[in-house]
Design a protein around this motif. Structure first.
Motif, PDB file in Angstrom:
ATOM      1  N   GLY A 177       0.864  -1.170   0.100  1.00  0.00           N
ATOM      2  CA  GLY A 177      -0.049   0.147   0.079  1.00  0.00           C
ATOM      3  C   GLY A 177       0.950   1.332  -0.110  1.00  0.00           C
ATOM      4  N   LEU A 178       1.969   1.046   0.720  1.00  0.00           N
ATOM      5  CA  LEU A 178       2.850   2.261   0.496  1.00  0.00           C
ATOM      6  C   LEU A 178       3.710   2.501  -0.666  1.00  0.00           C
ATOM      7  CD1 LEU A 178       3.970   2.118   4.215  1.00  0.00           C
ATOM      8  CD2 LEU A 178       2.475   3.701   3.501  1.00  0.00           C
ATOM      9  N   GLY A 179       3.619   1.487  -1.694  1.00  0.00           N
ATOM     10  CA  GLY A 179       4.252   1.679  -2.938  1.00  0.00           C
ATOM     11  C   GLY A 179       5.137   0.720  -3.190  1.00  0.00           C
ATOM     12  N   ALA A 180       5.451  -0.464  -2.291  1.00  0.00           N
ATOM     13  CA  ALA A 180       6.680  -1.276  -2.719  1.00  0.00           C
ATOM     14  C   ALA A 180       6.172  -2.102  -3.719  1.00  0.00           C
ATOM     15  CB  ALA A 180       7.031  -1.923  -1.359  1.00  0.00           C
ATOM     16  N   SER A 181       6.874  -2.707  -4.693  1.00  0.00           N
ATOM     17  CA  SER A 181       6.511  -3.518  -5.494  1.00  0.00           C
ATOM     18  C   SER A 181       6.616  -4.768  -4.719  1.00  0.00           C
ATOM     19  CB  SER A 181       7.801  -3.527  -6.735  1.00  0.00           C
ATOM     20  OG  SER A 181       8.734  -4.420  -5.958  1.00  0.00           O
ATOM     21  N   PRO A 182       5.778  -5.865  -5.431  1.00  0.00           N
ATOM     22  CA  PRO A 182       5.699  -7.073  -4.872  1.00  0.00           C
ATOM     23  C   PRO A 182       6.954  -7.729  -4.490  1.00  0.00           C
ATOM     24  CG  PRO A 182       4.420  -7.039  -6.611  1.00  0.00           C
ATOM     25  CD  PRO A 182       5.272  -5.981  -6.681  1.00  0.00           C
ATOM     26  N   VAL A 183       7.786  -7.669  -5.326  1.00  0.00           N
ATOM     27  CA  VAL A 183       9.232  -8.395  -5.009  1.00  0.00           C
ATOM     28  C   VAL A 183       9.836  -7.633  -3.820  1.00  0.00           C
ATOM     29  CG1 VAL A 183      11.566  -8.672  -5.951  1.00  0.00           C
ATOM     30  CG2 VAL A 183       9.504  -9.045  -7.302  1.00  0.00           C
ATOM     31  N   ARG A 184       9.690  -6.389  -3.845  1.00  0.00           N
ATOM     32  CA  ARG A 184      10.391  -5.525  -2.714  1.00  0.00           C
ATOM     33  C   ARG A 184       9.880  -5.867  -1.502  1.00  0.00           C
ATOM     34  NH1 ARG A 184      11.684   0.943  -2.218  1.00  0.00           N
ATOM     35  NH2 ARG A 184      12.933   0.499  -0.449  1.00  0.00           N
ATOM     36  N   ALA A 185       8.324  -5.717  -1.376  1.00  0.00           N
ATOM     37  CA  ALA A 185       7.630  -5.988  -0.133  1.00  0.00           C
ATOM     38  C   ALA A 185       8.070  -7.426   0.155  1.00  0.00           C
ATOM     39  CB  ALA A 185       6.288  -6.056  -0.515  1.00  0.00           C
ATOM     40  N   PHE A 186       8.291  -8.522  -0.446  1.00  0.00           N
ATOM     41  CA  PHE A 186       8.523  -9.699   0.068  1.00  0.00           C
ATOM     42  C   PHE A 186      10.034  -9.749   0.661  1.00  0.00           C
ATOM     43  CE2 PHE A 186      10.873 -13.694  -0.869  1.00  0.00           C
ATOM     44  CZ  PHE A 186       9.811 -14.535   0.068  1.00  0.00           C
ATOM     45  N   LEU A 187      10.971  -9.062  -0.119  1.00  0.00           N
ATOM     46  CA  LEU A 187      12.319  -9.133   0.182  1.00  0.00           C
ATOM     47  C   LEU A 187      12.541  -8.323   1.516  1.00  0.00           C
ATOM     48  CD1 LEU A 187      14.445  -9.047  -2.958  1.00  0.00           C
ATOM     49  CD2 LEU A 187      13.950 -10.968  -1.487  1.00  0.00           C
TER      50      LEU A 187
END
Lengths: 275, 300
Positions: A177-187
């Motif tokens: 929701g704060l704008g992180a990409s799925p990959v970035r949110a996971f990592l």
């Protein structure tokens, strides 16, 4: 002490004495064969005595100075390391993907991925041997790594799945929701929270590969024999005391791994994350 | 009125949008499991289906039941019987030895139970190969057990303890015992101790409380453990191959011999298919009553 109640139903320790004795015997039966090879491996005799009459490092020398044993140890370590990396990546991805999706295929895929753990190893061994013969993968490191990775995936998935089920997915949603990409949110959010589960999955993967015997018997030989394959052939054909020395090293290693595992678990319990 | 409609309408749109993006996400997330699924298919599912398919043809390539009819020969029938006998015997001994351990584990205070648990887990973590080797050394003619029995005067000739059925059963019980203890302990731990106290309050003696309350409640965990142990025994290769010394022909050693010694893929595949069906039927039958997969906590 013995007359104090052992349970809330007022059975005393004295009445329980037979149970303690019986369990003690069963535990002795479980533990003694795991530990007795260690002192016996220091025996000087061909027929490993206990306790050894003459102590010697003869069988350890036989192990460390044999190029064949060293070579197969090296093969096992290489295969174990490659399997750990591959199985941890594939298993973590699969576990995470299945955890996040509510797709109709989910139950089918997740039970298919558990198969390698449920199916008797002898099936895996002959199936792999049969297909590898056509692909030219028998007696190669690649073939061993692929087979061991398949066997290790379920263990990684169970470990990572345990971690994910204790992880609050809203944290990841917040990152998205704060704008992180799925990959970035996971990592940056999910992975750090479940890293202890991933580590224990890695441990399982390495042990699965390093201890694996049945598939290795079929698909490894010659210069690419694993340590377990060479040990198996040795035990079957003659009781060579060199195996006692190697076994002792492996027993000590498994105790170290067990203690490390307990330590990881305790740390994860102490840490504030719900992992 | 108009105000209300304006409030509700965007909510509906958002919902359908969210749902669509969620199902899209579901598809893309399931994609993450595909590399692992493909590997399992390539290494396990396809080879085995291929072998199962081949088992339907005879040596000349014609569709036939030859490979399955052959399994009715006395040598194969005997190996089925040996397999079931060994599996049954090992499971029964595991129940006798494992039930008291699981019971005590479930009754001890946490700290003591943790220490006892380490002794159950340590063999679980030690390589099966190492443990089988240890039994070979302990049980062989010049091994410790025979030496002690000889020097104590109990026997005058070394007993044949290994390279036969005795050695195979001892070695397999050692490998299988933790597989019975762990699920059994988990189910016993879930039994509410208040029930036993209630039984005592109603005048039951400890033995009665155990027999009428604890034992029935532990039966579901016990049958999960029994099924797991039995099925693992059916397909177990390593210990029969090493401690049986070629004299204990079990299903798994037969399959291995057919492939390694005779390169008879048709017979090996037919045997594997039958073993897989029997294994699946037992697990499926038990799974109807409880989830055996839940009993799997750790390493096999």
């Amino acid at each position: 002490m013995l007359h104090r109640p052992a349970t809330s139903t007022q059975i005393t320790h004295l009445q329980r004495l037979w149970l303690y004795g019986l369990v003690g015997l069963v535990i002795a039966f479980l533990i003694i064969p795991c530990l007795i090879v260690v002192p016996m491996s220091f025996s000087d005799s061909q027929y490993l005595e206990f306790p050894p009459r003459v102590w010697s490092l003869r069988w350890y020398e036989a192990y460390f100075f044999s190029s064949e044993w060293r070579q197969s140890t090296w093969v096992s370590l290489k295969v174990g390391a490659a399997t750990t990396i591959l199985a941890t990546i594939l298993g973590t991805l699969a576990s995470y993907g299945l955890h996040k999706s509510g797709n109709l295929l989910k139950p089918i895929i997740s039970s298919a991925l558990m198969l390698p753990m449920m199916v008797p190893l002898i099936f895996v061994a002959i199936g792999v041997f049969f297909v590898y013969a056509r692909l030219g993968l028998n007696n190669t490191i690649t073939g061993l790594v692929l087979a061991h990775t398949t066997l290790a995936i379920p263990f990684v998935m169970i470990a990572v799945g345990n971690g994910l089920s204790g992880f609050d997915m809203n944290l990841e949603r917040a990152a998205r929701g704060l704008g992180a990409s799925p990959v970035r949110a996971f990592l940056t959010v999910t992975l750090p929270q479940i890293h202890i589960s991933v580590l224990s999955g890695m441990l399982f993967a390495f042990v699965t590969s390093f201890d694996e015997v049945v598939v290795s018997i079929f698909v490894s030989s010659g210069a690419n024999s694993t340590l377990t394959k060479r040990m198996f052939a040795n035990i079957r054909d003659q009781v060579d005391p060199t195996v006692a020395a190697i076994s002792s090293i492996l027993v000590v290693l498994s105790i170290v791994v067990l203690v490390a595992g307990q330590f990881i678990q305790r740390r994860s319990r102490a840490s504030p994350s719900p992992d | 009125m108009t105000v209300m409609v304006q409030e509700v309408k965007p909510a509906i749109i958002n919902n359908s949008l969210l749902q669509r993006s969620r199902s899209l996400q579901g598809i893309s997330f399931i994609g993450l499991s595909l590399p692992a699924a493909m590997l399992v298919a390539a290494v396990l599912i396809i080879p085995f289906s291929w072998l199962a398919w081949l088992s339907l043809f005879d040596a000349t390539g014609n569709l036939s039941t030859e490979n399955y009819v052959r399994l009715l020969r006395p040598a194969y029938v005997e190996s089925f019987l040996t397999t079931f006998k060994v599996a049954g015997l090992v499971t029964a001994i595991c129940v006798l030895l494992g039930y008291p351990v699981a019971y005590l584990l479930s009754q001890l205070p946490q700290r003591a139970a943790q220490i006892l648990m380490v002794f159950v887990i340590l063999p679980f973590w030690t390589s099966v190969l190492v443990r089988t080797y240890a039994w070979l050394v302990l049980l062989q003619r010049q091994g410790i057990i025979n030496q002690w029995l000889l020097s104590s005067g109990l026997i005058s000739e070394p007993l044949p303890l290994v390279h036969n059925m005795t050695g195979t059963v001892i070695g397999m019980v050692h490998v299988m015992l933790p597989f019975l203890i762990l699920p059994l302990y988990a189910s016993m731990k879930a039994i509410d101790p208040v029930l036993l106290r209630a039984a005592a309050n109603c005048g039951a003696s400890p033995a009665q409380a155990f027999r009428q309350v604890f034992l029935p409640l532990s039966l579901s965990g016990l049958s999960a453990g029994i099924a797991l142990t039995f099925v693992l025994c059916l397909g177990f290769y390593l210990t029969p191959a090493l401690l049986g010394g070629g004299r204990v022909a079990m299903w798994s050693t037969q399959i291995a011999d057919m492939v390694a010694k005779f390169a008879n893929w048709g017979a090996a595949s037919a045997l594997s298919v039958v073993l897989l069906i029997v294994t699946g039927a037992i697990l499926g039958g038990v799974n109807r009553f409880m989830r055996v997969s839940n009993a799997w906590g750790g390493k096999p």
